[in-house]
Design a protein around this motif. Sequence first.
Motif, PDB file in Angstrom:
ATOM      1  N   GLN A  65      48.580  38.975  43.646  1.00  0.00           N
ATOM      2  CA  GLN A  65      47.831  39.158  44.889  1.00  0.00           C
ATOM      3  C   GLN A  65      47.257  37.820  45.335  1.00  0.00           C
ATOM      4  O   GLN A  65      46.793  37.026  44.515  1.00  0.00           O
ATOM      5  CB  GLN A  65      46.701  40.158  44.668  1.00  0.00           C
ATOM      6  CG  GLN A  65      45.865  40.397  45.916  1.00  0.00           C
ATOM      7  CD  GLN A  65      44.801  41.461  45.696  1.00  0.00           C
ATOM      8  OE1 GLN A  65      44.897  42.278  44.793  1.00  0.00           O
ATOM      9  NE2 GLN A  65      43.792  41.450  46.531  1.00  0.00           N
ATOM     10  N   TYR A  67      44.373  35.720  47.031  1.00  0.00           N
ATOM     11  CA  TYR A  67      42.929  35.777  47.265  1.00  0.00           C
ATOM     12  C   TYR A  67      42.561  34.683  48.250  1.00  0.00           C
ATOM     13  O   TYR A  67      43.176  33.605  48.251  1.00  0.00           O
ATOM     14  CB  TYR A  67      42.178  35.614  45.944  1.00  0.00           C
ATOM     15  CG  TYR A  67      42.450  36.762  45.002  1.00  0.00           C
ATOM     16  CD1 TYR A  67      41.655  37.893  45.014  1.00  0.00           C
ATOM     17  CD2 TYR A  67      43.544  36.731  44.136  1.00  0.00           C
ATOM     18  CE1 TYR A  67      41.920  38.973  44.181  1.00  0.00           C
ATOM     19  CE2 TYR A  67      43.819  37.804  43.301  1.00  0.00           C
ATOM     20  CZ  TYR A  67      43.004  38.918  43.326  1.00  0.00           C
ATOM     21  OH  TYR A  67      43.272  39.981  42.507  1.00  0.00           O
ATOM     22  N   GLU A  72      36.828  34.110  45.544  1.00  0.00           N
ATOM     23  CA  GLU A  72      37.207  35.521  45.693  1.00  0.00           C
ATOM     24  C   GLU A  72      37.970  36.015  44.463  1.00  0.00           C
ATOM     25  O   GLU A  72      37.794  37.153  44.037  1.00  0.00           O
ATOM     26  CB  GLU A  72      38.046  35.726  46.957  1.00  0.00           C
ATOM     27  CG  GLU A  72      37.293  35.509  48.250  1.00  0.00           C
ATOM     28  CD  GLU A  72      36.306  36.617  48.575  1.00  0.00           C
ATOM     29  OE1 GLU A  72      36.402  37.722  48.000  1.00  0.00           O
ATOM     30  OE2 GLU A  72      35.424  36.373  49.412  1.00  0.00           O
ATOM     31  N   LEU A  73      38.796  35.151  43.891  1.00  0.00           N
ATOM     32  CA  LEU A  73      39.514  35.522  42.677  1.00  0.00           C
ATOM     33  C   LEU A  73      38.513  35.710  41.523  1.00  0.00           C
ATOM     34  O   LEU A  73      38.611  36.660  40.764  1.00  0.00           O
ATOM     35  CB  LEU A  73      40.545  34.456  42.314  1.00  0.00           C
ATOM     36  CG  LEU A  73      41.441  34.832  41.133  1.00  0.00           C
ATOM     37  CD1 LEU A  73      42.887  34.466  41.446  1.00  0.00           C
ATOM     38  CD2 LEU A  73      41.010  34.153  39.865  1.00  0.00           C
ATOM     39  N   ALA A  76      36.965  39.005  41.791  1.00  0.00           N
ATOM     40  CA  ALA A  76      37.864  40.064  41.311  1.00  0.00           C
ATOM     41  C   ALA A  76      37.932  40.087  39.788  1.00  0.00           C
ATOM     42  O   ALA A  76      38.164  41.137  39.189  1.00  0.00           O
ATOM     43  CB  ALA A  76      39.261  39.873  41.912  1.00  0.00           C
TER      44      ALA A  76
END
Length: 97
Positions: A65, A67, A72-73, A76
């Motif tokens: 995915q 990011y 942001e990663l 997650a």
Amino acid sequence: MNKPAVTVPLLATTLLLLLALALPAVTTAYPQVQPDGANYPASSENRCPFVCKAVYEPVCGSDGQTYDSLCELKLAQCDDDSLQPAYDGLCADDDDD
């Protein structure tokens, strides 16, 4: 019948006291910006105690995915400890969109 005037030092002292009481409430209401691009609140009760700046520097995660940013990663990663950055840029599957 003269009323005593409020003196300047008394007024200044009162204002400083009010400011000292209000300042902790103001500083804890807003997150603090950290060097890694994340904002950490002064008190954290969440599993992942930060929010990210609105920056678009895409990073592909090990889950395939894309990011919006490394921050942001990292956000997650709070839900998936195995998640790692694979490489900078869009994931190969996202290039077709």
